[in-house]
Scaffold this motif. Structure first.
Motif, PDB file in Angstrom:
ATOM      1  N   UNK A  15      -0.084   0.743  -4.591  1.00 24.67           N
ATOM      2  CA  UNK A  15      -0.758   1.350  -3.435  1.00 24.67           C
ATOM      3  C   UNK A  15      -2.219   0.933  -3.399  1.00 24.67           C
ATOM      4  N   UNK A  16      -2.726   0.661  -2.210  1.00 18.90           N
ATOM      5  CA  UNK A  16      -4.164   0.430  -2.038  1.00 18.90           C
ATOM      6  C   UNK A  16      -4.585   0.889  -0.660  1.00 18.90           C
ATOM      7  N   UNK A  17      -5.862   1.200  -0.538  1.00 19.10           N
ATOM      8  CA  UNK A  17      -6.379   1.695   0.734  1.00 19.10           C
ATOM      9  C   UNK A  17      -6.686   0.583   1.721  1.00 19.10           C
ATOM     10  N   UNK A  18      -6.623  -0.661   1.265  1.00 16.26           N
ATOM     11  CA  UNK A  18      -7.089  -1.788   2.079  1.00 16.26           C
ATOM     12  C   UNK A  18      -5.944  -2.696   2.499  1.00 16.26           C
ATOM     13  N   UNK A  19      -5.738  -2.841   3.808  1.00 18.01           N
ATOM     14  CA  UNK A  19      -4.758  -3.796   4.310  1.00 18.01           C
ATOM     15  C   UNK A  19      -5.190  -5.219   3.961  1.00 18.01           C
ATOM     16  N   UNK A  20      -6.500  -5.437   3.838  1.00 18.63           N
ATOM     17  CA  UNK A  20      -7.018  -6.749   3.452  1.00 18.63           C
ATOM     18  C   UNK A  20      -6.525  -7.146   2.068  1.00 18.63           C
ATOM     19  N   UNK A  21      -6.649  -6.230   1.124  1.00 22.99           N
ATOM     20  CA  UNK A  21      -6.209  -6.519  -0.237  1.00 22.99           C
ATOM     21  C   UNK A  21      -4.700  -6.755  -0.300  1.00 22.99           C
ATOM     22  N   UNK A  22      -3.938  -5.992   0.480  1.00 18.62           N
ATOM     23  CA  UNK A  22      -2.491  -6.108   0.398  1.00 18.62           C
ATOM     24  C   UNK A  22      -2.017  -7.455   0.921  1.00 18.62           C
ATOM     25  N   UNK A  23      -2.611  -7.944   2.006  1.00 20.20           N
ATOM     26  CA  UNK A  23      -2.204  -9.257   2.506  1.00 20.20           C
ATOM     27  C   UNK A  23      -2.618 -10.357   1.538  1.00 20.20           C
ATOM     28  N   UNK A  24      -3.792 -10.201   0.904  1.00 21.05           N
ATOM     29  CA  UNK A  24      -4.205 -11.185  -0.096  1.00 21.05           C
ATOM     30  C   UNK A  24      -3.252 -11.171  -1.285  1.00 21.05           C
ATOM     31  N   UNK A  25      -2.877  -9.975  -1.747  1.00 22.40           N
ATOM     32  CA  UNK A  25      -1.929  -9.867  -2.857  1.00 22.40           C
ATOM     33  C   UNK A  25      -0.582 -10.473  -2.476  1.00 22.40           C
ATOM     34  N   UNK A  26      -0.142 -10.200  -1.260  1.00 20.02           N
ATOM     35  CA  UNK A  26       1.119 -10.758  -0.776  1.00 20.02           C
ATOM     36  C   UNK A  26       1.104 -12.281  -0.852  1.00 20.02           C
ATOM     37  N   UNK A  27       0.010 -12.891  -0.446  1.00 16.38           N
ATOM     38  CA  UNK A  27      -0.057 -14.346  -0.417  1.00 16.38           C
ATOM     39  C   UNK A  27      -0.154 -14.945  -1.816  1.00 16.38           C
ATOM     40  N   UNK A  28      -0.790 -14.234  -2.767  1.00 17.44           N
ATOM     41  CA  UNK A  28      -0.786 -14.719  -4.150  1.00 17.44           C
ATOM     42  C   UNK A  28       0.634 -14.702  -4.702  1.00 17.44           C
ATOM     43  N   UNK A  29       1.364 -13.629  -4.427  1.00 17.15           N
ATOM     44  CA  UNK A  29       2.731 -13.544  -4.943  1.00 17.15           C
ATOM     45  C   UNK A  29       3.629 -14.578  -4.268  1.00 17.15           C
ATOM     46  N   UNK A  30       3.365 -14.902  -3.020  1.00 17.72           N
ATOM     47  CA  UNK A  30       4.084 -16.005  -2.382  1.00 17.72           C
ATOM     48  C   UNK A  30       3.848 -17.311  -3.137  1.00 17.72           C
ATOM     49  N   UNK A  31       2.597 -17.508  -3.597  1.00 20.75           N
ATOM     50  CA  UNK A  31       2.302 -18.710  -4.371  1.00 20.75           C
ATOM     51  C   UNK A  31       3.123 -18.737  -5.651  1.00 20.75           C
ATOM     52  N   UNK A  32       3.255 -17.571  -6.306  1.00 19.93           N
ATOM     53  CA  UNK A  32       4.042 -17.509  -7.536  1.00 19.93           C
ATOM     54  C   UNK A  32       5.512 -17.766  -7.262  1.00 19.93           C
ATOM     55  N   UNK A  33       6.007 -17.219  -6.159  1.00 19.71           N
ATOM     56  CA  UNK A  33       7.407 -17.458  -5.809  1.00 19.71           C
ATOM     57  C   UNK A  33       7.632 -18.927  -5.489  1.00 19.71           C
ATOM     58  N   UNK A  34       6.697 -19.505  -4.753  1.00 17.31           N
ATOM     59  CA  UNK A  34       6.837 -20.916  -4.409  1.00 17.31           C
ATOM     60  C   UNK A  34       6.763 -21.787  -5.667  1.00 17.31           C
ATOM     61  N   UNK A  35       5.914 -21.368  -6.629  1.00 15.76           N
ATOM     62  CA  UNK A  35       5.848 -22.097  -7.891  1.00 15.76           C
ATOM     63  C   UNK A  35       7.200 -22.066  -8.604  1.00 15.76           C
ATOM     64  N   UNK A  36       7.859 -20.901  -8.586  1.00 16.09           N
ATOM     65  CA  UNK A  36       9.174 -20.786  -9.210  1.00 16.09           C
ATOM     66  C   UNK A  36      10.183 -21.687  -8.499  1.00 16.09           C
TER      67      UNK A  36
END
Length: 539
Positions: free
Chosen positions: A298-319
């Motif tokens: 959970x976080x109060x910031x939609x900004x942080x959540x979209x950034x986190x989402x895109x980092x995890x996409x990078x990890x998935x794409x790496x896999x």
């Protein structure tokens, strides 16, 4: 020097607390069908399963009377999505504005230093060793600054991108409306700007909170560096990984109970860029013991959540790339120290030090989890005000673990946080914490560590461990503090000796406290008392 991130304090004005956005990114159910046994076709662009993975569910809390009168219309969903896209675009564009301001300031310094050197040294200025002159060093700095700003600008746009994949046009898979937990919710629902939180500021408008608060591109860069680069690993080891080790110890060696289930329901409030949530979700020491974490961040910031989402996409794409092409690394460069304040700086070269993200340990953790389970981490994200979201009756007894890192001192009223933790945890569930008690400006109650200890015990928690760390820990990078053979970045440092505890929730008959079933009403009354204490409401 970069300050510890300005976590979003609770908003005091009733009109600013009417709405909260809850965004849930569900990973496991969307990815489970794409295990290593499923053949995937190579792609030269992006992972093909992005079309269905990482869909976002939004749940908006609104005043009770608006739910009862059916004032919510279908077009509100489109309006919410538009606001989110506009906000993320403003923040990304804001970094370009910030960069231009930095360049103008440097141009002024360069011009001034050259003229002053001419003034004091006269014609002899050109005869001195040019490499020793400040103007020469500033010319070199200008070249490096422009290069590094361009790199960081690309990173910000990459992390805040909302581009659809595979023809998916909507940001959200679904939008739900739930009753608000805030007291005195009488404002108009069309004040949707407040969905985005207050950006870590007690006062100030929409523009100010996106330039000076938590919802800024600079905070995205700082948090990316802290959570996802190898340079910050020592800081994470003393904070994030301390929490992970405490969870592992409780549930694999100390007889922690989750009623015989092999799934472990974990909530991470104040998750930021999501590294703590990711470490718990991919924890090998839990998986090999047959404990499968289901983690909600959970976080109060939609900004942080979209950034986190895109980092995890990078990890998935790496896999995905690993399965298709071997060990090709998909990482991005970042300059996390570039925009630090120009005070207490020892060596200008350290400002231009580069990091890459995500770090290899994160990449390896994803691969290890996939190899062990044949699927992807059970990880979701929720964006919204912690008090409004988790005081809802539907959240009662829903978690086995609540893990907080640099979070509890964001509370306006710490009693609310404590009793929401109690509300959410199942019997024998644990609250694991690591962080300071640097109460934010919004705080109305500011207990000491010892006073906080008593408050938890009175609320019905058994303290399994409770201590303040012996040594201070840098928040972002070890060089921010220096020492132990490290080359310090500044003449003044900022570090924390975090409070670390594991608290187990006793059963209601053991703690002798009242039932938590009426928590939503208690929270509403507590919110009213907060308003009175702030002078916002005359009692």
């Amino acid at each position: 020097m970069v300050r510890r991130r300005a976590k979003k304090p609770r908003q005091h004005q009733s009109s600013l607390r009417l709405l909260s956005l809850v965004v849930v990114m569900t990973i496991s159910s969307l990815l489970s069908s794409y295990s290593s046994s499923v053949p995937l076709r190579p792609s030269t662009s992006s992972c093909p399963i992005f079309a269905t993975a990482f869909q976002i569910q939004a749940s908006v809390s609104v005043p009770q009377q608006q739910l009862s009168t059916n004032r919510l219309l279908n077009h509100d969903t489109d309006k919410i999505e538009t606001l989110v896209k506009e906000k993320l675009n403003r923040i990304a564009t804001g970094y370009q504005i910030h960069g231009e301001k930095m360049k103008r300031t440097l141009e002024m310094e360069l011009e001034l230093s050259g003229k002053v050197e001419k003034c004091f040294m006269g014609d002899n200025a050109d005869g001195h060793n040019q490499s020793l002159l400040l103007s020469t060093k500033l010319k070199e700095k200008k070249v490096r600054l422009e290069e590094c700003l361009a790199v960081n600008d690309r990173v910000v746009h990459q992390l805040l991108a909302t581009n659809s994949k595979g023809g998916q046009s909507s940001l959200f898979r679904d939008v739900q409306f739930i009753p608000s937990a805030a007291a005195g919710s009488t404002g108009e629902y069309d004040d949707l700007g407040q969905l985005m939180g207050n950006g870590g500021l007690v006062e100030g408008g929409e523009t100010k909170k996106e330039t000076d608060g938590y919802d800024t591109a600079l905070q995205v860069i700082h948090h990316t560096a802290r959570d996802w680069t190898v340079g910050a690993a020592p800081c994470r080891d003393e904070t994030i990984l301390w929490i992970v080790r405490a969870i592992v110890q409780y549930y694999t060696r100390d007889g922690g109970s989750n009623d015989g289930r092999n799934d472990l329901r974990v909530l991470i409030p104040g998750a930021g860029l999501g590294r703590l949530a990711y470490e718990v979700a991919t924890c090998k020491d839990l998986i090999v013991k047959g404990v499968v974490p289901h983690v909600e961040a959970n976080d109060s910031s939609v900004t942080m959540i979209f950034a986190a989402q895109n980092v995890i996409k990078m990890l998935q794409q790496q896999q995905y790339q690993h399965q298709q092409e071997g060990n090709r690394q998909l990482q991005s460069a970042i300059y996390p120290f570039l925009s630090d304040l120009q005070v207490n700086e020892i060596d200008a070269r350290k400002r231009f030090e580069m990091e890459v993200f995500p770090d290899e340990h994160a990449v390896d953790s994803y691969k290890c989890y996939h190899d062990l389970t044949g699927t992807h981490p059970n990880l979701s994200f929720t964006v919204g005000d912690f008090v409004s979201t988790y005081s809802q009756q539907s959240k009662q007894n829903q978690y086995d673990v609540v893990a907080t890192s640099f979070f509890i001192d964001t509370a306006t009223n710490i009693y609310e946080y404590i009793y929401i933790m109690k509300h959410m945890l199942d019997t024998n569930g644990v609250w694991v914490n690591c962080g300071p008690v640097q109460w934010h400006p919004c705080a109305l109650l500011r207990p000491t560590v010892e006073q906080l200890k008593d408050m938890l015990q009175v609320a019905g928690f058994e303290l399994i461990s409770w201590s303040v760390a012996d040594e201070a820990v840098a928040y972002r990078h070890p060089d921010d503090v220096g020492g132990k053979g490290l080359e310090a970045r500044y003449t003044r440092s900022e570090a924390y000796r975090p409070l670390q505890f594991v608290a187990r929730l006793l059963s209601s008959q053991d703690d002798g406290s009242s039932s938590n079933e009426d928590l939503p009403l208690k929270i509403q009354y507590s919110e009213f008392l907060n308003e009175v204490a702030n002078g916002k409401i005359v009692n």
